[in-house]
Design an enzyme around this catalytic site. Structure first.
Site, mmCIF file in Angstrom:
data_model
loop_
_atom_site.group_PDB
_atom_site.id
_atom_site.type_symbol
_atom_site.label_atom_id
_atom_site.label_comp_id
_atom_site.label_asym_id
_atom_site.label_seq_id
_atom_site.Cartn_x
_atom_site.Cartn_y
_atom_site.Cartn_z
ATOM 1 N N LEU A 204 0.877 -1.180 0.000
ATOM 2 C CA LEU A 204 0.000 0.000 0.000
ATOM 3 C C LEU A 204 0.904 1.216 0.000
ATOM 4 C CD1 LEU A 204 -2.306 -1.072 2.987
ATOM 5 C CD2 LEU A 204 -2.858 -1.308 0.556
ATOM 6 N N HIS A 205 0.710 2.134 -0.913
ATOM 7 C CA HIS A 205 1.575 3.319 -0.867
ATOM 8 C C HIS A 205 0.911 4.607 -1.357
ATOM 9 C CE1 HIS A 205 1.974 2.767 -5.209
ATOM 10 N NE2 HIS A 205 2.519 3.957 -5.276
ATOM 11 N N ARG A 206 -0.233 4.514 -1.997
ATOM 12 C CA ARG A 206 -0.778 5.712 -2.633
ATOM 13 C C ARG A 206 -1.263 6.731 -1.607
ATOM 14 N NH1 ARG A 206 -1.204 4.669 -7.881
ATOM 15 N NH2 ARG A 206 -2.104 6.710 -8.150
#
Ligand code: UD1
Length: 368
Positions: A204-206
């Site tokens: 997860l990075h957005r």
């Protein structure tokens, strides 16, 4: 000697794609590789130089992090100064990051034509940072290299003065080349050999997800109720957000530092399912034949959903994540049920080089 082609990149996935492009573009003429320094942590940047044998860039602009305006502005100014000194005949930019936007803008304002790799992709969200970057870069680039025909058609309609070529996806080239070097998952810190293939690999990075506490919490809770254990590789942004939330990770979720490209492929390849908000990992799972659950309301990579390889679940509906994971993992046994050729055959960079080698040479079209 003719003026060089400048290849610009700055974030983790771009460093990797640029390595393949740099090799292939060398057949066209001299290439100078410029890393903007948007990513600078070892795990996001240097690891790729070390691990994948990516050659050092010819220049690094060392811009680092900042707000969108500060970061984009810093890259724009640094890139302009670099371009004035080096005057390449073409600027090649990749994808949709702030580095892509700023380098394309600096080049075109300096009279240097721009080629955009990964042109034409849209999420349909005009306020998403990457969507803004893509729209602007597609509008100012002279050469638009699209990964598939679906996104090339609208580009031809919208930008009749640009040259649009369907070349496939350079990320596929990278994967094809890297596969023989992918280690076993047991070499990745945090992987439990007892899992075998019965685990979920998650990233997860957005900003839209990670910087929204309620969304991040509900996605983490959803992973915590997964029918299979999860290994979550974090981006520094995600680690910081979880720390700020004081989030007590569920026993089912093992959180590890960012993993290198080869380790990421090792995990994706052996997992029962992938859960991600990354565009890159959606396609890697698709090519590897591993079902994917994308924690977003939309995707630029529609074909992965249409063929059944990928399912979308909006972060607001993350309570449905355990069910989506169970559904995806049950498809693991039939990876050949989907066509994996939607984005070319893993030779996109060669096609790009072919187009550029047939393009009339010459210095930048104008100079100030
Ligand atoms: C950027 C891209 C995104 C891409 C991603 C790939 C933009 C707008 N977004 O997102 O499209 O999917 O790269 O990974 O360009 N940070 C570090 N170390 C680093 C770099 C960043 O700790 O080496 C932290 C900083 O707190 C920084 C934050 O991460 O403020 C965000 O970094 P940034 O480069 O702005 O965007 P990404 O989220 O990495």
């Amino acid at each position: 000697m003719s003026a060089p082609i400048a290849l610009f990149f700055g974030t983790r996935p771009q460093v990797i794609k640029a390595s393949v492009l740099r090799d292939c573009l060398a057949a066209v003429g001299p290439v100078v590789a410029v890393d903007t320094g948007q990513h600078y942590d070892y795990a996001l940047q240097r690891v790729h130089y070390d691990q994948l044998g990516v050659r050092e860039p010819d220049a690094c602009l060392d811009v680092g992090s900042g707000s969108h305006a500060a970061q984009t502005g810093a890259i724009l100014a640094a890139c302009e100064a670099w371009l004035e000194q080096h005057r390449p005949r073409l600027a090649v930019v990749i994808g949709d990051t702030n580095s892509t936007l700023a380098c394309a803008l600096a080049a075109v304002k300096g009279g240097i034509p721009v080629a955009h790799v990964e042109a034409g992709l849209r999420a349909g969200d005009r306020y998403m940072a990457e969507e803004i970057n893509r729209r602007v870069v597609d509008a100012i680039a002279e050469l638009l290299f699209a990964p598939c025909e679906r996104v090339a058609g609208p580009l031809r309609d919208r930008f009749p003065d640009a040259r649009v070529e369907v070349v496939g996806d350079v990320a596929h080239d990278v994967l094809r080349r890297a596969l023989p070097r992918v280690p076993p998952p047991t070499s990745v810190a945090g992987y439990d050999p007892g899992w075998g293939g019965d685990f979920v690999y998650a990233t997860l990075h957005r900003a839209e997800l990670v910087d929204a506490p309620a969304r991040l919490r509900s996605v983490m809770d959803g992973l915590g109720r997964s029918p299979l254990p999860c290994l979550l590789a974090t981006h520094p942004r995600t680690a910081a957000a979880l720390a700020q939330l004081g989030y007590a990770t569920q026993p089912r979720v093992r959180v590890v530092e960012p993993v290198g490209y080869l380790e990421s492929i090792a995990l994706a390849r052996h997992a029962a399912a992938v859960v991600t908000d990354s565009g890159g990992l959606q396609r890697e799972a698709y090519w590897l034949g591993v079902p994917c659950v994308t924690v977003r309301a939309e995707t630029e990579w529609l074909e992965t959903v249409q063929c059944g390889a990928n399912r979308l679940i909006a972060p607001e509906h993350a309570s449905g994540l355990p069910g989506a994971i169970a559904d995806a993992a049950s498809g693991r046994r039939a990876p050949d049920s989907w066509d994996r050729g939607a984005y070319g055959d893993g030779h996109a960079a060669e096609r790009i080089a072919g187009v550029l080698s047939r393009r009339p040479q010459g210095a930048a079209s104008s100079s100030r």
